[in-house]
Design a protein around this motif. Structure first.
Motif, PDB file in Angstrom:
ATOM      1  N   HIS A  63       0.872  -1.167   0.000  1.00 31.99           N
ATOM      2  CA  HIS A  63       0.000   0.000   0.000  1.00 31.99           C
ATOM      3  C   HIS A  63       0.910   1.219   0.000  1.00 31.99           C
ATOM      4  O   HIS A  63       1.938   1.230   0.686  1.00 31.99           O
ATOM      5  CB  HIS A  63      -0.896   0.036   1.235  1.00 31.99           C
ATOM      6  CG  HIS A  63      -1.970  -0.991   1.221  1.00 31.99           C
ATOM      7  ND1 HIS A  63      -1.735  -2.327   1.471  1.00 31.99           N
ATOM      8  CD2 HIS A  63      -3.291  -0.892   0.980  1.00 31.99           C
ATOM      9  CE1 HIS A  63      -2.869  -2.991   1.398  1.00 31.99           C
ATOM     10  NE2 HIS A  63      -3.830  -2.138   1.095  1.00 31.99           N
ATOM     11  N   TYR A  64       0.540   2.226  -0.754  1.00 33.10           N
ATOM     12  CA  TYR A  64       1.327   3.441  -0.855  1.00 33.10           C
ATOM     13  C   TYR A  64       0.401   4.630  -0.636  1.00 33.10           C
ATOM     14  O   TYR A  64      -0.817   4.486  -0.568  1.00 33.10           O
ATOM     15  CB  TYR A  64       1.970   3.568  -2.243  1.00 33.10           C
ATOM     16  CG  TYR A  64       2.894   2.435  -2.603  1.00 33.10           C
ATOM     17  CD1 TYR A  64       4.217   2.431  -2.165  1.00 33.10           C
ATOM     18  CD2 TYR A  64       2.458   1.379  -3.403  1.00 33.10           C
ATOM     19  CE1 TYR A  64       5.082   1.392  -2.509  1.00 33.10           C
ATOM     20  CE2 TYR A  64       3.317   0.339  -3.746  1.00 33.10           C
ATOM     21  CZ  TYR A  64       4.620   0.356  -3.296  1.00 33.10           C
ATOM     22  OH  TYR A  64       5.478  -0.672  -3.636  1.00 33.10           O
ATOM     23  N   TYR A  65       1.011   5.816  -0.579  1.00 42.74           N
ATOM     24  CA  TYR A  65       0.231   7.037  -0.560  1.00 42.74           C
ATOM     25  C   TYR A  65       0.523   7.782  -1.850  1.00 42.74           C
ATOM     26  O   TYR A  65       1.677   8.078  -2.165  1.00 42.74           O
ATOM     27  CB  TYR A  65       0.592   7.923   0.637  1.00 42.74           C
ATOM     28  CG  TYR A  65      -0.229   9.181   0.665  1.00 42.74           C
ATOM     29  CD1 TYR A  65      -1.542   9.152   1.123  1.00 42.74           C
ATOM     30  CD2 TYR A  65       0.280  10.377   0.197  1.00 42.74           C
ATOM     31  CE1 TYR A  65      -2.321  10.298   1.117  1.00 42.74           C
ATOM     32  CE2 TYR A  65      -0.490  11.532   0.188  1.00 42.74           C
ATOM     33  CZ  TYR A  65      -1.784  11.481   0.647  1.00 42.74           C
ATOM     34  OH  TYR A  65      -2.555  12.603   0.633  1.00 42.74           O
ATOM     35  N   GLY A  76      -2.095  -2.587  -7.331  1.00 41.54           N
ATOM     36  CA  GLY A  76      -2.698  -3.718  -8.028  1.00 41.54           C
ATOM     37  C   GLY A  76      -4.206  -3.824  -7.872  1.00 41.54           C
ATOM     38  O   GLY A  76      -4.820  -4.684  -8.488  1.00 41.54           O
ATOM     39  N   ALA A  77      -4.812  -2.961  -7.070  1.00 40.22           N
ATOM     40  CA  ALA A  77      -6.266  -3.028  -6.879  1.00 40.22           C
ATOM     41  C   ALA A  77      -7.012  -2.837  -8.188  1.00 40.22           C
ATOM     42  O   ALA A  77      -8.035  -3.472  -8.430  1.00 40.22           O
ATOM     43  CB  ALA A  77      -6.721  -1.979  -5.857  1.00 40.22           C
ATOM     44  N   THR A  78      -6.497  -1.986  -9.073  1.00 39.48           N
ATOM     45  CA  THR A  78      -7.129  -1.752 -10.372  1.00 39.48           C
ATOM     46  C   THR A  78      -6.570  -2.677 -11.438  1.00 39.48           C
ATOM     47  O   THR A  78      -7.316  -3.267 -12.214  1.00 39.48           O
ATOM     48  CB  THR A  78      -6.905  -0.291 -10.820  1.00 39.48           C
ATOM     49  OG1 THR A  78      -7.418   0.579  -9.807  1.00 39.48           O
ATOM     50  CG2 THR A  78      -7.598   0.002 -12.128  1.00 39.48           C
ATOM     51  N   SER A  79      -5.266  -2.831 -11.466  1.00 43.37           N
ATOM     52  CA  SER A  79      -4.600  -3.581 -12.545  1.00 43.37           C
ATOM     53  C   SER A  79      -4.530  -5.079 -12.309  1.00 43.37           C
ATOM     54  O   SER A  79      -4.311  -5.847 -13.244  1.00 43.37           O
ATOM     55  CB  SER A  79      -3.171  -3.058 -12.722  1.00 43.37           C
ATOM     56  OG  SER A  79      -2.400  -3.349 -11.565  1.00 43.37           O
ATOM     57  N   GLY A  80      -4.668  -5.515 -11.059  1.00 39.58           N
ATOM     58  CA  GLY A  80      -4.480  -6.932 -10.734  1.00 39.58           C
ATOM     59  C   GLY A  80      -3.022  -7.284 -10.472  1.00 39.58           C
ATOM     60  O   GLY A  80      -2.692  -8.411 -10.128  1.00 39.58           O
ATOM     61  N   LEU A  81      -2.127  -6.317 -10.625  1.00 40.37           N
ATOM     62  CA  LEU A  81      -0.688  -6.553 -10.428  1.00 40.37           C
ATOM     63  C   LEU A  81      -0.312  -6.282  -8.969  1.00 40.37           C
ATOM     64  O   LEU A  81       0.531  -5.454  -8.656  1.00 40.37           O
ATOM     65  CB  LEU A  81       0.112  -5.660 -11.380  1.00 40.37           C
ATOM     66  CG  LEU A  81      -0.236  -5.823 -12.864  1.00 40.37           C
ATOM     67  CD1 LEU A  81       0.429  -4.761 -13.707  1.00 40.37           C
ATOM     68  CD2 LEU A  81       0.123  -7.211 -13.348  1.00 40.37           C
ATOM     69  N   VAL A  82      -0.942  -7.033  -8.081  1.00 37.88           N
ATOM     70  CA  VAL A  82      -0.746  -6.870  -6.646  1.00 37.88           C
ATOM     71  C   VAL A  82       0.682  -7.241  -6.266  1.00 37.88           C
ATOM     72  O   VAL A  82       1.238  -8.222  -6.747  1.00 37.88           O
ATOM     73  CB  VAL A  82      -1.754  -7.750  -5.864  1.00 37.88           C
ATOM     74  CG1 VAL A  82      -1.471  -7.730  -4.372  1.00 37.88           C
ATOM     75  CG2 VAL A  82      -3.180  -7.317  -6.154  1.00 37.88           C
ATOM     76  N   GLN A  83       1.262  -6.436  -5.396  1.00 43.15           N
ATOM     77  CA  GLN A  83       2.612  -6.704  -4.900  1.00 43.15           C
ATOM     78  C   GLN A  83       2.513  -7.400  -3.541  1.00 43.15           C
ATOM     79  O   GLN A  83       2.087  -6.795  -2.565  1.00 43.15           O
ATOM     80  CB  GLN A  83       3.411  -5.409  -4.770  1.00 43.15           C
ATOM     81  CG  GLN A  83       3.689  -4.725  -6.077  1.00 43.15           C
ATOM     82  CD  GLN A  83       4.429  -3.406  -5.903  1.00 43.15           C
ATOM     83  OE1 GLN A  83       4.455  -2.818  -4.827  1.00 43.15           O
ATOM     84  NE2 GLN A  83       5.019  -2.934  -6.986  1.00 43.15           N
TER      85      GLN A  83
END
Length: 161
Positions: A63-65, A76-83
């Motif tokens: 999670h970032y700001y 990745g919440a939108t792209s699916g590219l969760v780290q």
């Protein structure tokens, strides 16, 4: 201060102790360098506020700001590219974070579509600067990992010019 973080009491406590006592800057942010856990490749640099660091610790996902959007951002919440965080490190004076991650999907982390946000190099040395062009960047990644238009549609660009 969040109950996960200790107050910063002394240099010894911060540099040699076992307590997490992050130092956020005047804007409430701490820089984060994110690398691929397997290759060591730098994927991105971003910032966390207190909430982003807490959510990263609690969920095991990055999670970032977002400074441009002024909001929490679950990578990745939108792209699916969760780290998925495999290791979370903090530097000696606890004012910078290093995340070693495994990225879901294509393994990309850059909103422009490249694997890494560091997809261009800056030439150095005697021939680095041209009077006509200034400094000309060189692409280190030729092909994009995904098409950002397909993934994000017409979503606003998350960076500020």
């Amino acid at each position: 201060m969040n109950q996960l973080f200790s107050p910063r009491i002394s240099v010894e406590q911060v540099e040699e102790g076992f307590q997490l006592a992050p130092k956020f800057d005047g804007n409430g942010l701490i820089p984060v360098v994110t690398t691929d856990v397997n290759t060591g490749e730098v994927l991105m640099h971003a910032y966390m506020n207190e909430e982003a660091l807490v959510k990263t610790i609690e969920t095991g996902e990055a999670h970032y700001y977002s400074r441009s959007r002024q909001q929490l951002w679950h990578k990745g919440a939108t792209s699916g590219l969760v780290q998925k965080v495999r290791q979370l490190l903090i530097d000696d004076d606890q004012d910078c974070v290093w995340m070693r991650v495994e990225v879901a999907g294509s393994g990309a982390s850059c909103h422009v579509g490249y694997r890494s946000c560091f997809y261009r190099s800056i030439p150095v040395g005697n021939n680095a600067v041209s009077e006509e062009k200034g400094v000309s960047l060189q692409f280190t990644e030729i092909e994009k990992t995904f098409d950002p238009q397909v993934v994000y549609g017409d979503a606003p660009n998350p960076t500020q010019l």
